[in-house]
Scaffold this active site. Structure first.
Site, short mmCIF file in Angstrom:
data_model
loop_
_atom_site.label_atom_id
_atom_site.label_comp_id
_atom_site.label_asym_id
_atom_site.label_seq_id
_atom_site.Cartn_x
_atom_site.Cartn_y
_atom_site.Cartn_z
N LEU A 217 0.82 -1.17 -0.25
CA LEU A 217 0.30 0.16 0.52
C LEU A 217 0.80 1.35 -0.01
O LEU A 217 1.63 1.39 1.19
CB LEU A 217 -0.97 0.40 1.53
CG LEU A 217 -1.82 0.68 0.90
CD1 LEU A 217 -3.03 0.03 -0.02
CD2 LEU A 217 -2.85 1.18 2.81
N HIS A 218 0.75 1.95 -1.07
CA HIS A 218 1.49 3.37 -0.71
C HIS A 218 1.44 4.43 -2.04
O HIS A 218 2.02 5.48 -2.23
CB HIS A 218 3.51 2.85 -2.08
CG HIS A 218 3.29 2.52 -3.32
ND1 HIS A 218 3.08 1.93 -3.69
CD2 HIS A 218 3.74 3.20 -3.79
CE1 HIS A 218 2.62 1.86 -4.77
NE2 HIS A 218 2.87 2.57 -5.01
N ARG A 219 0.18 4.68 -2.45
CA ARG A 219 -0.33 4.94 -2.99
C ARG A 219 -1.03 6.63 -3.25
O ARG A 219 -1.43 6.38 -1.62
CB ARG A 219 -1.71 4.93 -4.62
CG ARG A 219 -1.15 4.02 -5.27
CD ARG A 219 -1.41 3.76 -6.68
NE ARG A 219 -1.22 2.80 -8.45
CZ ARG A 219 -0.72 3.67 -8.85
NH1 ARG A 219 -0.25 4.99 -8.89
NH2 ARG A 219 0.33 2.77 -9.75
N ASP A 295 -1.95 -1.76 -4.32
CA ASP A 295 -2.12 -0.99 -5.00
C ASP A 295 -1.45 -0.14 -6.08
O ASP A 295 -1.54 0.90 -7.22
CB ASP A 295 -2.94 0.52 -4.62
CG ASP A 295 -2.07 0.82 -3.28
OD1 ASP A 295 -0.73 0.49 -3.80
OD2 ASP A 295 -1.81 1.87 -2.38
#
Length: 385
Positions: A217-219, A295
């Protein structure tokens, strides 16, 4: 500097971690072509972690960059401008038969702009992918790079439809397949074993003996706003009571969780929290997973190649083939939809899909063969009669 009598190189540009996985097989294929195509690997330094980069170069058998522009982090405008300012002298010093860029990061567009204004041919690998969401900076980079590139190498046939709608001539498009899968297939035998990986950081391997999920998860759209990030983390916490979740925690995500006072929500016993992992470690974790929740764009492709169900925590994807043919399901950012999708996987195993056309480990060879022939023809045509 250009050696007397030496042909100018094909300048190959990397700017961020996913670029390495795409560029490694291309550089090998260009070197293996007969006659070989001389290359110059330029790292813009857009994303730079010295320890992680060293691991990636070793894991992917990628030569160290001959040039590092050391641009570093900044706003999109400043970073793009700084890459352009530092890249132009590289062309002056070394010459360029062509500039080859991959993906959709700021470095991709910046170096393509410099090259095309210097009348140097530009080849764009991974052309034509579209999320149709202009709020994504990557979408702007994709569209603009494709407009100015001479050669558009595509991973899937639907990309040609996107390019045609944007007025791009079909003779500039070449369907070659997916170089990310070249790297995956070459490195899968070397992938880290998940149980050994967890044991090395102090987690008993029994934690994942009955199956596990992998989370990335990084967006910014998911992690920069507490009203979005909080419900996602809460949904993951509930899922972790039924399936252990291994999370390779991105620095941006960790920093925001700390800033929003949410980091303690990852303390549930079903979570296995790891620092950012190397390529071979992530490959091993994904290959052994029951399901991957992400993501990331590249992971949608990798899970399709691995036959592992993927739940993408986004409203759209620039890789629709992973949904239409592969293992990917778009679940958006609705926590209830995410939980329901995991229930479906646990009840029936989830989507297995099939491997798309030309995702066969030979995309880079097709690029090398086409680029060599195209450059020869282009240069002969440019010679005075």
């Amino acid at each position: 500097m250009i050696e007397p009598g030496a042909a100018a190189p094909v300048i190959c540009v990397v700017g961020a971690r996913p670029n390495y996985m795409k560029m490694a097989p291309i550089i090998r294929a260009l070197a293996a072509h007969r006659p070989p195509l001389r290359t110059l690997l330029v790292h813009t330094g857009q994303h730079y972690d010295s320890a992680m980069n060293e691991r990636l170069f070793a894991d992917l058998d990628l030569p160290h960059p001959e040039v590092n522009l050391e641009v570093g982090s900044a706003s999109h405008a400043v970073q793009t401008a700084e890459v352009m300012r530092r890249f132009e002298p590289v062309i002056d010093a070394h010459g360029a038969r062509a500039v080859l860029v991959v993906g959709d990061v700021n470095s991709t567009l910046a170096c393509a702009l410099v090259a095309v204004k210097r009348h140097v041919p530009v080849a764009h690998v991974e052309s034509g992918l579209r999320s149709h969401d202009r709020r994504m900076p990557e979408e702007i980079n994709r569209v603009l790079t494709d407009q100015i590139a001479d050669l558009l190498y595509t991973t899937e046939r639907s990309a040609h439809d996107n390019l045609a709608r944007e007025g791009i001539a079909p003779e500039r498009m070449v369907f070659v397949g997916n170089v990310m899968i070249d790297s995956l297939l070459a490195n899968l035998p070397k992938a880290a074993l998940p149980a050994e990986l967890l044991a090395a950081v102090g987690y008993p391997s029994e934690r994942i003996a009955g199956g596990y999920g992998v989370v990335t998860l990084h967006r910014p759209s998911n992690v920069d706003h507490p009203q979005t990030l909080g419900p996602i983390i809460d949904a993951l916490s509930e899922i972790s009571t039924r399936l252990p979740l291994v999370i390779a925690l991105h620095p941006r995500t960790r920093n925001n969780l700390e800033r929003f006072g949410m980091l303690d929500r990852l303390g549930a016993p079903g979570f296995v929290i790891l620092p950012p992992q190397g390529y071979l470690e992530m490959l091993g974790l994904m290959a052994g997973a029951t399901v991957v929740l992400t993501d990331s764009g590249g992971i949608q492709e990798e899970t399709t190649a691995l036959g592992v169900p993927c739940l993408t925590i986004r409203e759209n994807t620039e890789r629709p083939i992973t949904v239409e043919q592969g293992t990917n399901t778009l679940v958006g950012v609705d926590p209830a939809a995410l939980r329901a999708a995991v229930d479906t996987v646990l009840a029936g195993g989830g989507k297995r899909g099939r491997v798309p056309e030309y995702w066969d480990g030979r995309a880079a060879q097709r690029i090398a063969a086409h680029l060599a022939a195209w450059l020869d023809a282009h240069e002969k045509q440019a010679q005075p009669a």
